[in-house]
Design an enzyme around this catalytic site. Structure first.
Site, PDB file in Angstrom:
ATOM      1  N   THR A 124       0.810  -1.224   0.000  1.00 48.38           N
ATOM      2  CA  THR A 124       0.000   0.000   0.000  1.00 48.38           C
ATOM      3  C   THR A 124       0.844   1.275   0.000  1.00 48.38           C
ATOM      4  OG1 THR A 124      -0.088  -0.075   2.425  1.00 48.38           O
ATOM      5  CG2 THR A 124      -1.868  -1.176   1.232  1.00 48.38           C
ATOM      6  N   GLU A 125       2.128   1.174  -0.302  1.00 50.47           N
ATOM      7  CA  GLU A 125       3.016   2.332  -0.184  1.00 50.47           C
ATOM      8  C   GLU A 125       2.539   3.527  -0.989  1.00 50.47           C
ATOM      9  OE1 GLU A 125       5.696  -0.923   1.280  1.00 50.47           O
ATOM     10  OE2 GLU A 125       3.991  -0.714  -0.053  1.00 50.47           O
ATOM     11  N   LEU A 126       2.106   3.294  -2.240  1.00 48.91           N
ATOM     12  CA  LEU A 126       1.731   4.423  -3.087  1.00 48.91           C
ATOM     13  C   LEU A 126       0.495   5.144  -2.561  1.00 48.91           C
ATOM     14  CD1 LEU A 126       2.398   3.161  -6.739  1.00 48.91           C
ATOM     15  CD2 LEU A 126       3.799   4.645  -5.295  1.00 48.91           C
ATOM     16  N   VAL A 128       0.052   5.893   0.460  1.00 48.59           N
ATOM     17  CA  VAL A 128       0.567   6.835   1.450  1.00 48.59           C
ATOM     18  C   VAL A 128       1.327   7.971   0.772  1.00 48.59           C
ATOM     19  CG1 VAL A 128       2.025   7.050   3.507  1.00 48.59           C
ATOM     20  CG2 VAL A 128       0.682   4.987   3.159  1.00 48.59           C
ATOM     21  N   PHE A 132       8.671   2.627  -3.475  1.00 47.42           N
ATOM     22  CA  PHE A 132       9.303   1.446  -2.923  1.00 47.42           C
ATOM     23  C   PHE A 132      10.816   1.529  -3.089  1.00 47.42           C
ATOM     24  CE2 PHE A 132       5.130   0.296  -4.338  1.00 47.42           C
ATOM     25  CZ  PHE A 132       4.645  -0.612  -3.410  1.00 47.42           C
TER      26      PHE A 132
END
Length: 246
Positions: A124-126, A128, A132
């Site tokens: 779910t990084e994107l 936030v 990566f």
């Protein structure tokens, strides 16, 4: 300690026990690397979490509190921790006792086999607002292939149960109260293979990914750091922490 060590006969169980979400910060990343060095003589390793979460990924509260200077200290340690799992010559089995989100999902991907007992898994990084590290993407590429990477990373979706199994994000499902036992059984089976032959085969399989990381990390990591340290990214992290985590 953020990573505890338990012994089940000759299987080492490393348990993430760090705050409510078993998050990754400078302390837990350093500890994970050290613990993996400690158990290098074990027949196999099981990596699991505490409570209802395997790992919720990066400790965004610490990023919010520490700002840009903390980001610069943390990101290399995060990559080192992920690569310590990914490069471990012993069989490593993930016992997903609960949610494996963002960096937690990458930790699971770095293992050789994933058993899901409860919760969801996804990167779910994107969502936030941060990219990566190269090591994380190559670990995901090794585990799941290149073709699924765009939909997996761009959507930020998480999947549980049969959906996670159907998408290949986990290798098998187990009852929540039996996930550790099942992971230990898999680790025992893999640990019975000749250790040197297993380690060499694992290194052969992962060699292209290690080579890409070694070749491009020195140029990509500074760009990832710049993006994480940017005012826009730090503001996005703060917004997420205020909305979801505070």
């Amino acid at each position: 300690m953020p990573i505890t060590l338990e012994s089940h006969q000759d299987i080492a169980v490393l348990r993430i026990d760090h705050g409510g979400g078993n998050t990754l910060d400078t302390d837990s990343c350093r500890e994970l690397v050290l613990r993996l060095e400690e158990v290098e003589q074990a027949r196999a390793v099981v990596l699991t979490g505490t409570g209802r979460v395997f790992s919720a990924g990066v400790d965004l509260k610490r990023v919010d509190d520490g700002g840009a200077s903390y980001v610069s200290r943390f990101l290399p340690l995060l990559s080192d921790a992920l690569l310590a799992v990914f490069g471990c010559p012993r069989p490593v089995v993930a016992a997903l006792n609960g949610h494996a989100i963002a960096g937690g999902a990458v930790l699971a991907a770095a293992c050789d086999h994933r058993v899901l007992g409860a919760g969801t898994i996804g990167v779910t990084e994107l969502l936030v607002g941060v990219p990566f590290p190269l090591a994380a993407l190559e670990i995901l590429r090794c585990a799941y292939g290149t073709t699924p990477l765009p939909s997996l990373t761009y959507s930020g979706s998480t999947y549980g149960g049969e959906n996670a199994l159907a998408r290949g994000l986990v290798d098998e499902l187990a009852p929540p109260d039996g996930v550790l036992d099942r992971a230990l059984a898999v680790a025992t089976r893999l640990g019975e293979l000749p250790a040197e032959a297993f380690a060499h085969t694992k290194a052969q399989i992962r060699q292209p990914f290690h080579e890409r990381i070694a070749e491009y990390r020195h140029s990509d990591d500074p760009e990832v750091e710049r993006l994480w340290r940017s005012p826009a990214a730090l503001a996005a992290v703060k917004s997420y922490v205020d909305r979801v985590l505070r």
